[in-house]
Design an enzyme around this catalytic site. Structure first.
Site, PDB file in Angstrom:
ATOM      1  N   ASN A  71       0.873  -1.173   0.000  1.00 36.96           N
ATOM      2  CA  ASN A  71       0.000   0.000   0.000  1.00 36.96           C
ATOM      3  C   ASN A  71       0.913   1.227   0.000  1.00 36.96           C
ATOM      4  OD1 ASN A  71      -1.774   2.063   0.591  1.00 36.96           O
ATOM      5  ND2 ASN A  71      -2.188   1.394   2.702  1.00 36.96           N
ATOM      6  N   LYS A  89       0.091   4.308  -0.225  1.00 34.26           N
ATOM      7  CA  LYS A  89      -0.514   5.504   0.392  1.00 34.26           C
ATOM      8  C   LYS A  89      -0.277   6.726  -0.514  1.00 34.26           C
ATOM      9  CE  LYS A  89       0.047   3.288   4.819  1.00 34.26           C
ATOM     10  NZ  LYS A  89       0.213   3.402   6.267  1.00 34.26           N
ATOM     11  N   HIS A 131      -9.265   1.666   5.100  1.00 35.69           N
ATOM     12  CA  HIS A 131      -7.986   1.738   5.818  1.00 35.69           C
ATOM     13  C   HIS A 131      -8.154   2.646   7.029  1.00 35.69           C
ATOM     14  CE1 HIS A 131      -3.845   2.733   6.747  1.00 35.69           C
ATOM     15  NE2 HIS A 131      -3.507   1.625   6.088  1.00 35.69           N
ATOM     16  N   GLU A 150      -6.448   4.945   8.171  1.00 35.60           N
ATOM     17  CA  GLU A 150      -6.181   6.370   7.914  1.00 35.60           C
ATOM     18  C   GLU A 150      -7.412   7.042   7.324  1.00 35.60           C
ATOM     19  OE1 GLU A 150      -2.610   5.726   5.665  1.00 35.60           O
ATOM     20  OE2 GLU A 150      -1.586   5.109   7.497  1.00 35.60           O
ATOM     21  N   GLU A 162      -5.252  -4.694  10.803  1.00 27.84           N
ATOM     22  CA  GLU A 162      -4.160  -3.745  11.002  1.00 27.84           C
ATOM     23  C   GLU A 162      -4.360  -2.998  12.316  1.00 27.84           C
ATOM     24  OE1 GLU A 162      -2.280  -2.580   6.973  1.00 27.84           O
ATOM     25  OE2 GLU A 162      -4.012  -1.298   7.285  1.00 27.84           O
ATOM     26  N   GLY A 191       3.041   1.995  10.803  1.00 30.14           N
ATOM     27  CA  GLY A 191       4.070   3.027  10.656  1.00 30.14           C
ATOM     28  C   GLY A 191       4.885   3.286  11.906  1.00 30.14           C
ATOM     29  N   SER A 225       3.683  -2.399  10.237  1.00 29.20           N
ATOM     30  CA  SER A 225       5.127  -2.577  10.408  1.00 29.20           C
ATOM     31  C   SER A 225       5.643  -3.949   9.977  1.00 29.20           C
ATOM     32  CB  SER A 225       5.529  -2.275  11.854  1.00 29.20           C
ATOM     33  OG  SER A 225       5.231  -0.927  12.168  1.00 29.20           O
TER      34      SER A 225
HETATM   35  P1  PGA Z   1       3.178   0.121   7.569  1.00 24.50           P
HETATM   36  O1  PGA Z   1       1.685   0.432   7.027  1.00 24.50           O
HETATM   37  O2  PGA Z   1       3.607  -1.162   6.938  1.00 24.50           O
HETATM   38  O3  PGA Z   1       3.990   1.298   7.108  1.00 24.50           O
HETATM   39  O4  PGA Z   1       3.086   0.015   9.046  1.00 24.50           O
HETATM   40  C1  PGA Z   1       0.749  -0.593   6.851  1.00 24.50           C
HETATM   41  C2  PGA Z   1      -0.557  -0.041   6.350  1.00 24.50           C
HETATM   42  O5  PGA Z   1      -0.963   1.039   6.791  1.00 24.50           O
HETATM   43  O6  PGA Z   1      -1.232  -0.669   5.509  1.00 24.50           O
END
Ligand code: PGA
Length: 266
Positions: A8, A10, A103, A105, A178, A184, A224
């Protein structure tokens, strides 16, 4: 194929940067003579909307049938007065295979709700895209021991209105668990903790739909994931893949991560 490793991106990478990524990524494949088409998992990438076309061209030119293409969202209507949204019809023209829905976010910062997630999921299913429906608890909920309740409720509400017949027996639905505190942060959930939650999610899917659908549904872990922890995560019984943010942005990081994945064969 039930196991998936999806990147992803983003809000990262212009069309030009996308082309550069694919060129380096393809070289890593060919130089190492690794063929992921023979592995028991598939890989995919979800660039931003503006880079879908260049990603599509790169895949068609160099990595046909080796990399799935995904979008980071999908609207439920074909067209209309919906500034900033993208319709299933538009995605079809770009050879999109999967779409990330809900997601955290989007849920946290852009007003996405379980209700809109279910509308988007239904539209994805109707248009033959694999919906990757994201769920996960906050740090506060995790610390309060509420993970099981939170993910169960999210699953139920995010998939409200979707019936077994909307989901083909081939497993055309995917879930991404997640935990928000792991995204992140460099602090992934432990494989054992993630496995526990994935088993709860599968059980819930079996109650809502059927055990056949539950067993055919890839449940991906996200938060992560990197080359150093994918092996243990992917060897868990109910972890059928990963949704990868940061570690999918650099071709070598993503390549190493893919190389280290080891899904059980059954
Ligand atoms: P990350 O993000 O691997 O940077 O932790 C995962 C995601 O938000 O799908």
């Amino acid at each position: 194929m039930r196991n998936l490793i999806l990147g992803n991106w983003k809000m990262n990478k212009s069309s030009e940067e996308t082309r550069a990524f694919f060129s380096e990524f393809k070289d890593l494949f060919s130089n190492s003579k690794v063929s992921f088409t023979k592995s028991n998992f598939k890989i995919g990438l979800a660039p931003s909307f503006t880079s879908l076309e260049s990603a599509k061209n790169e895949i068609n030119r160099n990595l046909k049938n080796q990399v799935l293409l995904g979008s980071q969202n999908i609207h439920w209507l074909e067209s209309g007065a919906h500034t900033g949204e993208i319709s299933p019809q538009m995605l079809k023209g770009l050879d999109v295979n999967f779409t990330i829905i809900g997601h955290s976010e989007r849920r946290q910062f852009y007003g996405e709700t379980n209700e809109t997630v279910s509308l988007r999921t239904k539209a994805a299913l109707e248009n033959n895209f694999l919906p990757v429906v994201c769920i996960g608890e906050t740090e506060e909920e995790y610390k309060a021991g509420k993970t099981a309740d939170i993910v169960s409720t999210q699953i139920e509400k995010s998939l409200a209105g979707i019936t077994s017949s909307d989901i083909s027996s081939g497993g055309s639905l995917a879930i991404a668990y997640e935990p928000i505190w792991a995204i992140g942060t460099g602090l992934a959930a432990s494989p054992q903790d993630a496995q526990k939650t994935h088993a709860i999610i599968r059980e819930k899917l079996s109650t809502i739909f059927s055990s056949e659908i539950a067993n055919n549904t890839p449940i991906l872990y996200g938060g992560s994931v990197k080359a150093g922890n994918i092996e243990e995560l992917s060897s868990q019984k109910d972890i059928n893949g990963a949704l990868v943010g940061g570690a999918s942005l650099n071709p070598k990081d993503f390549f190493d991560l893919i190389n280290n994945a080891k899904f059980p064969d059954s």
